[in-house]
Motif scaffolding. Sequence first.
Motif, PDB file in Angstrom:
ATOM      1  N   PHE A 324     -13.792   8.961   7.892  1.00 34.36           N
ATOM      2  CA  PHE A 324     -14.774  10.040   7.821  1.00 34.36           C
ATOM      3  C   PHE A 324     -16.132   9.576   8.365  1.00 34.36           C
ATOM      4  CE2 PHE A 324     -11.585  10.810   4.596  1.00 34.36           C
ATOM      5  CZ  PHE A 324     -11.293  12.147   4.792  1.00 34.36           C
ATOM      6  N   ASP A 326     -19.982  10.712   8.089  1.00 32.23           N
ATOM      7  CA  ASP A 326     -20.957  11.566   7.425  1.00 32.23           C
ATOM      8  C   ASP A 326     -22.100  11.925   8.372  1.00 32.23           C
ATOM      9  OD1 ASP A 326     -19.666  11.612   4.943  1.00 32.23           O
ATOM     10  OD2 ASP A 326     -20.509   9.650   4.411  1.00 32.23           O
ATOM     11  N   GLU A 362     -19.030  20.372  11.693  1.00 29.70           N
ATOM     12  CA  GLU A 362     -19.012  20.484  10.233  1.00 29.70           C
ATOM     13  C   GLU A 362     -18.691  19.110   9.646  1.00 29.70           C
ATOM     14  OE1 GLU A 362     -16.346  23.541   8.956  1.00 29.70           O
ATOM     15  OE2 GLU A 362     -17.070  25.001  10.446  1.00 29.70           O
ATOM     16  N   PHE A 363     -19.648  18.524   8.992  1.00 28.89           N
ATOM     17  CA  PHE A 363     -19.495  17.173   8.449  1.00 28.89           C
ATOM     18  C   PHE A 363     -18.905  17.201   7.036  1.00 28.89           C
ATOM     19  CE2 PHE A 363     -22.579  16.709  11.811  1.00 28.89           C
ATOM     20  CZ  PHE A 363     -22.280  15.479  12.371  1.00 28.89           C
ATOM     21  N   PRO A 364     -18.224  16.116   6.660  1.00 35.45           N
ATOM     22  CA  PRO A 364     -17.999  14.908   7.462  1.00 35.45           C
ATOM     23  C   PRO A 364     -16.933  15.132   8.532  1.00 35.45           C
ATOM     24  CG  PRO A 364     -16.861  14.707   5.367  1.00 35.45           C
ATOM     25  CD  PRO A 364     -17.641  15.972   5.303  1.00 35.45           C
ATOM     26  N   LEU A 365     -17.165  14.562   9.723  1.00 34.45           N
ATOM     27  CA  LEU A 365     -16.149  14.602  10.762  1.00 34.45           C
ATOM     28  C   LEU A 365     -14.997  13.681  10.360  1.00 34.45           C
ATOM     29  CD1 LEU A 365     -18.399  14.395  13.971  1.00 34.45           C
ATOM     30  CD2 LEU A 365     -17.664  16.431  12.692  1.00 34.45           C
ATOM     31  N   ILE A 366     -13.843  13.939  10.949  1.00 37.54           N
ATOM     32  CA  ILE A 366     -12.639  13.187  10.575  1.00 37.54           C
ATOM     33  C   ILE A 366     -12.033  12.541  11.828  1.00 37.54           C
ATOM     34  CG2 ILE A 366     -10.338  13.314   9.548  1.00 37.54           C
ATOM     35  CD1 ILE A 366     -11.287  15.971   8.212  1.00 37.54           C
ATOM     36  N   ASN A 409     -13.220  18.269  13.348  1.00 34.52           N
ATOM     37  CA  ASN A 409     -14.201  18.869  12.471  1.00 34.52           C
ATOM     38  C   ASN A 409     -13.702  18.792  11.034  1.00 34.52           C
ATOM     39  OD1 ASN A 409     -16.747  19.812  12.865  1.00 34.52           O
ATOM     40  ND2 ASN A 409     -16.159  21.900  13.392  1.00 34.52           N
ATOM     41  N   ASN A 410     -14.566  19.084  10.094  1.00 34.89           N
ATOM     42  CA  ASN A 410     -14.180  19.025   8.693  1.00 34.89           C
ATOM     43  C   ASN A 410     -13.060  20.002   8.341  1.00 34.89           C
ATOM     44  OD1 ASN A 410     -15.058  20.007   5.556  1.00 34.89           O
ATOM     45  ND2 ASN A 410     -14.825  17.814   5.970  1.00 34.89           N
ATOM     46  N   ASN A 411     -12.922  21.073   9.153  1.00 35.52           N
ATOM     47  CA  ASN A 411     -11.826  22.030   8.917  1.00 35.52           C
ATOM     48  C   ASN A 411     -10.567  21.649   9.692  1.00 35.52           C
ATOM     49  OD1 ASN A 411     -12.454  22.609  11.522  1.00 35.52           O
ATOM     50  ND2 ASN A 411     -13.085  24.740  11.166  1.00 35.52           N
ATOM     51  N   ASN A 412     -10.566  20.432  10.280  1.00 37.28           N
ATOM     52  CA  ASN A 412      -9.433  19.842  11.003  1.00 37.28           C
ATOM     53  C   ASN A 412      -9.272  20.362  12.418  1.00 37.28           C
ATOM     54  OD1 ASN A 412      -7.901  17.620  10.332  1.00 37.28           O
ATOM     55  ND2 ASN A 412      -6.771  18.675   8.719  1.00 37.28           N
TER      56      ASN A 412
END
Length: 443
Positions: A324, A326, A362-366, A409-412
């Motif tokens: 992740f 941040d 959209e954080f945190p990035l993955i 993105n945080n939503n994958n």
Amino acid sequence: MLQKFKEHINKNFPFLKEQKILIAISGGVDSVVLTHLLKQLNFNISLGHCNFNLREKESDLDEEFVKNLSKKLNIDCFTTSFQTTKISEKNKESTQITARNLRYEWFQKLIETHNFDVVLTAHHSDDNLETFLINLTRGTGLEGFTGIPEINGNIVRPLLVFSREEIIDFATKNKLDWREDKSNASTKYTRNKIRHKVIPVLKEINPSLLETFSKTIENLKESRHIIDDKIADIKSEILQPFDYTQKDSVMKYNISKIQELSNPKAYLYQLLKEYNFTEWKDVFHLIVAQTGKQLFSKTHVLLKDRDFLILSKINNKKTKPSYFIDKNISKITAPLYLTLKKVAEISEENKNTIYVNEEALEFPLIIRKWQNGDYFYPKGMLGKKKLSKYFKDEKMSLFEKEQAWLLCNNNNDIIWVIGKRQDGRFYVKNMPKIMKISILNSL
């Protein structure tokens, strides 16, 4: 012998004078003589002894002898004990191989914990000849005929120019004590059989056998240097550049270039011998095998992928499923080295660098591996595309797909197939807030 040894060290191993030395000592005449020679020349030495518990009380007496010798010479002594037979049965290998592996692993631990520079072993010219003949009977390549190396990493063997006869003569004249391993007289083991039955006959035929053997070894070493130089040239022609995300773990060999060589089988052996493959017929047949065929060694896997043989190191380390990033983080170093920087404008664009709309993040990035069903919208294309189809169209090998990382993105939603293709939905276009994300080739 002391003067000859001194001259030999000054000429070939002058670096030993300033180093902290660990002597691998069994208690036998060879290692005892090496210890006394170095002690008389005032080297910084310590002793390291392994008790393999293979000869009942005799093994314990060897250990006691070494400890007493260290006290007599006023030098440090390190000892360890192994249940070698049990370990060899568990590993399904011979006791000799088990003992050797245990011995050298322990030496390396001593180097790390006590800051030794080198380990010295007492191998001599008779040992070298025996090893040569053992390799001859078992079958080997040229490297098996070039003898025991004088220097192999931090292992140094300064007695290889001396014969067993010279060593025993020095020990006798100087009234040194040593331990005799009674098992050395037995012809149960291959080395002893060669030592007691084969070499005496060869020496009868040629009384100068060790001298002529040493000359032969030097000739073979020179030939090996020529081969090594040729292989280095060949590598530059047939090694295919690979993606930086696979640096140091994957090599791609151009099959058509290999087939153009005068003897592809011989060259393939030289190219891959250090990677622990043993079934060389299968390795060579991999050239004409179907795509996807794999061969495994203890350390590496070799894959036939279209026009290439792809070599990859087997990674036994478990990789985290995801990492992740941040907000306000400017760089990460695992699993890749990424930098994130707000910039005022777009400059260079390449597969190592992307520019994204900061407001779309959209954080945190993955950062994660790909999964079945993943899709993205490749920049420059209309519509979405399954990642599996993208990999296939890009002709990515099995290894390349396994090593691919995604920035999400945080939503994958996929932002970037790292080092490959950006998702068009996140491209910055003319947005006022620009985030530059780059991957570097090395730390």
